[in-house]
Every structure is written in C-alpha cells, then in structure tokens.
Design an enzyme around this catalytic site. Sequence first.
Site, mmCIF file in Angstrom:
data_model
loop_
_atom_site.group_PDB
_atom_site.id
_atom_site.type_symbol
_atom_site.label_atom_id
_atom_site.label_comp_id
_atom_site.label_asym_id
_atom_site.label_seq_id
_atom_site.Cartn_x
_atom_site.Cartn_y
_atom_site.Cartn_z
ATOM 1 N N PRO A 77 7.108 -71.394 39.697
ATOM 2 C CA PRO A 77 8.410 -70.769 39.451
ATOM 3 C C PRO A 77 9.392 -71.753 38.829
ATOM 4 C CG PRO A 77 7.591 -70.158 41.607
ATOM 5 C CD PRO A 77 6.662 -71.213 41.081
ATOM 6 N N CYS A 78 10.083 -71.309 37.792
ATOM 7 C CA CYS A 78 10.970 -72.211 37.057
ATOM 8 C C CYS A 78 12.401 -72.186 37.561
ATOM 9 C CB CYS A 78 10.945 -71.861 35.573
ATOM 10 S SG CYS A 78 11.648 -70.231 35.188
ATOM 11 N N GLN A 79 12.760 -71.195 38.393
ATOM 12 C CA GLN A 79 14.172 -71.004 38.725
ATOM 13 C C GLN A 79 14.852 -72.257 39.289
ATOM 14 O OE1 GLN A 79 11.681 -68.995 39.523
ATOM 15 N NE2 GLN A 79 12.204 -66.844 39.198
#
EC number: 2.1.1.37
Length: 361
Positions: A77-79
């Site tokens: 996940p890049c968030q």
Amino acid sequence: MIKKDAACRVEIVDLFGGPGGWDVAAQRLGLAVTGIEHDRAACASRRAAGLDTVEGDVRAYGPGDFPTATDLIGSPPCQPYSIGGKGAGRRALDTVLHFADQLAARRDIRAGLATLDDERTGLVLEPLRWTLQALDGGRPYRTVMLEQVPTVLPVWEAMAQILRAEGYTVVTGRMHAEEYGVPQTRARAVLVARRHGEGEAALPAATHRRYSRTTDQDGGNPDLLPWVSMAQALGWGMTHRPALTVAVGTAAGGPDPSCVGGSGSRATLYGERDAGRWIADTRLVDADELPAYRGGRKDMIRVSVADAAALQTFPSGHPFQGTRTKQYEQIGNAMPPELAEAVIRRAMAAELAARTGTQAA
C-alpha cells in the site's frame, strides 16, 4: 497451507494483488499468478476477471503456504508514503530502515511494527520477510519484483543491499510510466532481484520517449516511440501531453473523483483545455458511471471508471467491483499492467524464452 489444483500450479505470488495490475500482465505473458488481497471489493474484481485470489491479510501467510511458487511480486500500500497522503510512512522512514536491518538479522519485528502510527507503513517490508523466509526454507525465489511510490526508493535500496548479501543480483530505480506506453506521467520506484545463477537483474529499457513540457511529442529520441497523450488513450482530453498520475486520492487518503492527484493537477487539466490543447468529450456516458458533482466548477472535468482504467492500461471491460468509490480506489492504487508487463518481461526473460523456445533478451 493454501491448497492448489495441480493444473493451476503457482509460479508467482503477488503479495498485494489489488484488482490485478501485475496479474493481468503476468497472464498476458502466459505465467500463472496468485494474488493475496485483503480488500473485499478488490477480491471481487479479481474473481470476476478470473484471477486466482486468496482473500486475506498478507501478514497471515508465508512462503510455506505457497510451496510451488518460484517468483514473488509486491506492490505494498502506497498511502503512508504517498505525497498525497498523511505522510506516516515518510515520517517513519528511518524506523522502517531499522526494521529492515532487523529482518536481515532474522529478528522478529512484529512488536515494533505494531507501534507505527499507520499499520500499513510496515507492509512495505513484507516482501523482504517472504524472501528471507523462502531462503531459509530452502526454496528461494528466483525473481523478486517490487513497486511503490518514489519516496519508497530508500527502502528498496536498503533491501537491495540485504538481498545482495543473500545471493541475489539486484537493481533499483525510478521508472516513468509514459516511457513504457502508459498514457500518464506516473513515476514509480521499482526493485528487481534475481537469484545468482538465474541471470542478472535488470530494469526494462524505455520503449517510448519521456514526456517534457519543452519537447514536442514528435521530438526527442527518434529510436523511441512518442509518448501517448490522454486524448489518444481516451478519445478526449489533453492532446499535448499524457494524463496526470491516476492517483485517485486526497490528502486524507480518500477517493478523488477527478482522478488526478490534487488541485494542482486539476488546474493543469483546466489550463490545457482553456489553452485549446484539448479534445472535447462528446460521448453519451451513463450518469451513474461518472463521479457526482460536489461543488466547485460547474464545468468540472469528470473521468469515468472506464476512463481511469484505460489511463492505467487495464484491458477494456476489466470487471471492477464494489461501489464507484471503491472502483476508483482500486484503479488508482494499481500497478499499470503495461508497466508491469515491461518489468516482468525483462526480469523473467529467460523463463519466457524457455516457454516460447526463443533466445532470452
């Protein structure tokens, strides 16, 4: 242990499968892939597309659950690391690098990861955990391919040092999506590792020119193809540049109906339109397909789910499931299949050549 049908032998495990960006690319190349994904809507999208799926938390599994897997993919996940997010991962970068060293020393870091402000921050280390456990279990992965936002490049570089000490050749770098035929200016940090004896790790050479505001589409290296504009990909939109990154997120981490990353990007769209570098959208599109108007400009540029998917190079009709918000979220978080295919094709050239009887690149 995840039981697999013998006729569907796992070759690649995708640790964060999403709606199938990497997996669509792998299947195009004739490679079997199983994706682990925890989001219910993304799992529904994968199943509707016929992609092999394990629904669950990647932290609950390990290489022993996929004993026939030979290669590993991961787009955590890049968030937490995205410039458009709250920045928990960026603030914790030094801590993450420390935990990577702890993993290399075969120490249990679960308690430490639990102290991070955003639990998704530590997921960036899951591919390293899987790779080291596979090594220690006597079934090392032949190829490891990882992708994330550019701010994660220091993590990939630290992991590269660890993997080189474990018997891999490794290359890291920043890839620009438009240089591989993707009609958007998306930059990604990529790591490719190859086990010694399986060939040298390498990133793919560009097939298209890098976008530049100062260079015409027909300018630049004549040996490369022109970058693809938004209008060429969709039939409408900006004619003199690719689309902006399909980020589908705001600073709060939620979906952005404009499908571009922030007010500055939206201003670019409007500026290109107002300057006449634009093809109008004259299609009759179902209103249910478009984001709701929530104030601001009444002439808001609205990008449909199908448009966003096309800008990410998903095949036409890819069956995204869930609410419209969830569909945008899946698209924005995915690895563009065209970019994924370029990485896989170069990283696994020997295996692909063996399948087709041709010489590896």
